[in-house]
Design a protein around this motif. Structure first.
Motif, mmCIF file in Angstrom:
data_model
loop_
_atom_site.group_PDB
_atom_site.id
_atom_site.type_symbol
_atom_site.label_atom_id
_atom_site.label_comp_id
_atom_site.label_asym_id
_atom_site.label_seq_id
_atom_site.Cartn_x
_atom_site.Cartn_y
_atom_site.Cartn_z
ATOM 1 N N PRO A 45 0.820 -1.212 0.000
ATOM 2 C CA PRO A 45 0.000 0.000 0.000
ATOM 3 C C PRO A 45 0.858 1.268 0.000
ATOM 4 N N TRP A 46 0.451 2.246 -0.784
ATOM 5 C CA TRP A 46 1.130 3.540 -0.826
ATOM 6 C C TRP A 46 0.816 4.304 0.461
ATOM 7 N N PRO A 47 1.774 5.054 1.024
ATOM 8 C CA PRO A 47 1.520 5.750 2.296
ATOM 9 C C PRO A 47 0.482 6.865 2.141
ATOM 10 N N LEU A 48 -0.405 6.950 3.116
ATOM 11 C CA LEU A 48 -1.475 7.946 3.118
ATOM 12 C C LEU A 48 -1.393 8.798 4.372
ATOM 13 N N CYS A 49 -1.762 10.065 4.237
ATOM 14 C CA CYS A 49 -1.859 10.964 5.388
ATOM 15 C C CYS A 49 -3.302 10.929 5.877
ATOM 16 N N HIS A 50 -3.492 10.484 7.115
ATOM 17 C CA HIS A 50 -4.841 10.309 7.659
ATOM 18 C C HIS A 50 -5.291 11.478 8.526
ATOM 19 N N GLU A 51 -4.439 12.479 8.713
ATOM 20 C CA GLU A 51 -4.826 13.621 9.542
ATOM 21 C C GLU A 51 -5.797 14.524 8.789
ATOM 22 N N PRO A 52 -6.639 15.286 9.519
ATOM 23 C CA PRO A 52 -7.564 16.210 8.846
ATOM 24 C C PRO A 52 -6.799 17.244 8.013
ATOM 25 N N HIS A 53 -7.334 17.556 6.840
ATOM 26 C CA HIS A 53 -6.679 18.490 5.929
ATOM 27 C C HIS A 53 -7.480 19.777 5.798
#
Length: 322
Positions: A45-53
């Motif tokens: 899996p490609w890395p994802l940013c899960h923090e609110p944007h």
């Protein structure tokens, strides 16, 4: 000019750093590079940013950014897809900024379990009221990764970039090891030595004017992308960077810089990029491809320092804009 010839007391503080000297090119996934394709197994899996944007309203399409750079003009902004909605809480795919193999980069630190490949990512969206960024570091064992049955052809990405300088220009690297010395401020060096350095800087300015050499800009730490050595502290002043897990003082892994030339001087510019008949900024040849080859910016033209824990490379790294 030899630094230690001017200040012999600096000899015990000498440390090696590797300047990366990025230049626009066509790196492949098995190369060390900035802005090129990542060595990434297709089944991982490609890395994802899960923090609110933060909510976005307009941006720039990557293909239009590239075309504008080729034409030497500014790209046209476009409305952000779904800008009329209240926001986007979906995870955002990180953007690959750089990957470095130890076989190419002298002095690159060893990662967890003997990892010899480090990959650097940045979230393409902003966070919080101050438009902060989030970064991600991935360590790998190069030989094992290169044996992957299939590599990822194209990573996922957001449709637009908030700013033109969010899209890295693919660059090949030309590593060069040089000596480096600490930033001279506060308690980074003994007070009497810092006083001598300040006095020497004043003498040079009085004698040579605006083209005078200075310790911070000309003798201590080179500008641009580099691995190891000492951090610069031009914007923040010296900071203590300790590991959040074990309180061990952290070491500089990597510095990412939008410019390869200092704002104060250009003494670190490669000789082949200078006009020997001119001095200072006017002597630099090659334009943007030499001065800002990656086209990236970090904060308001600051240095991005990546620190790692020397006691345990598996501890969470720290990212500092200075």
């Amino acid at each position: 000019m030899s630094v230690e010839a001017v200040f012999p007391e600096l000899a015990p503080y000498r440390a090696r750093t590797t300047r990366l000297h990025p230049r626009p090119g066509r790196p492949g996934p098995r190369d060390s590079h900035i802005g090129g394709p990542m060595l990434w197994p297709a089944d991982e899996p490609w890395p994802l940013c899960h923090e609110p944007h933060g909510r976005e309203f307009e941006g720039y399409a990557p293909e239009e950014i590239r075309s504008a750079r080729t034409a030497g003009v500014s790209p046209r902004s476009r409305p952000w897809p779904g800008a009329e909605t209240a926001g986007d809480d979906d995870p955002a795919p990180f953007v690959g900024l750089a990957q470095l193999f130890r076989r190419d980069i002298p002095g690159l630190a060893c990662g967890p379990d003997g990892a010899d490949l480090v990959q650097v990512f940045r979230c393409p969206l902003t966070h919080g009221p101050y438009l902060e960024r989030r970064y991600h570091l991935r360590w790998r064992q190069a030989a094992r990764t290169e044996r992957a049955e299939r590599l990822l052809a194209a990573p996922p990405q957001v449709p637009l970039r908030r700013w033109e300088h969010e899209l890295p220009e693919p660059c090949v690297l030309h590593p060069e090891e040089v000596d480096t010395y600490p930033w001279a401020e506060n308690d980074t060096l003994p007070a009497p030595l810092i006083a001598r350095i300040d006095a020497w800087d004043d003498e040079q300015l009085a004698e040579h004017g605006l083209d005078a050499p200075s310790y911070q800009y000309d003798l201590s730490i080179p500008p641009g992308w580099r691995v190891g050595g000492y951090p610069t502290w031009a914007s923040t002043g010296p900071m203590t960077i300790d590991c959040a897990s074990c309180a061990t003082p952290m070491e500089l892994l990597l510095t990412a810089d939008g410019c390869e030339m200092d704002g104060g001087s250009h003494s670190w510019a490669p000789l082949e990029d200078r006009d020997p008949s001119l001095r200072g900024k006017a002597s630099i040849r090659g334009g943007v491809s030499v001065a800002r080859p990656t086209r990236l910016r970090f904060g308001r033209d600051r240095d991005l320092h990546v620190f790692v824990c020397p006691a345990d490379s598996g501890h969470v790294p720290r990212w500092v804009l200075a």
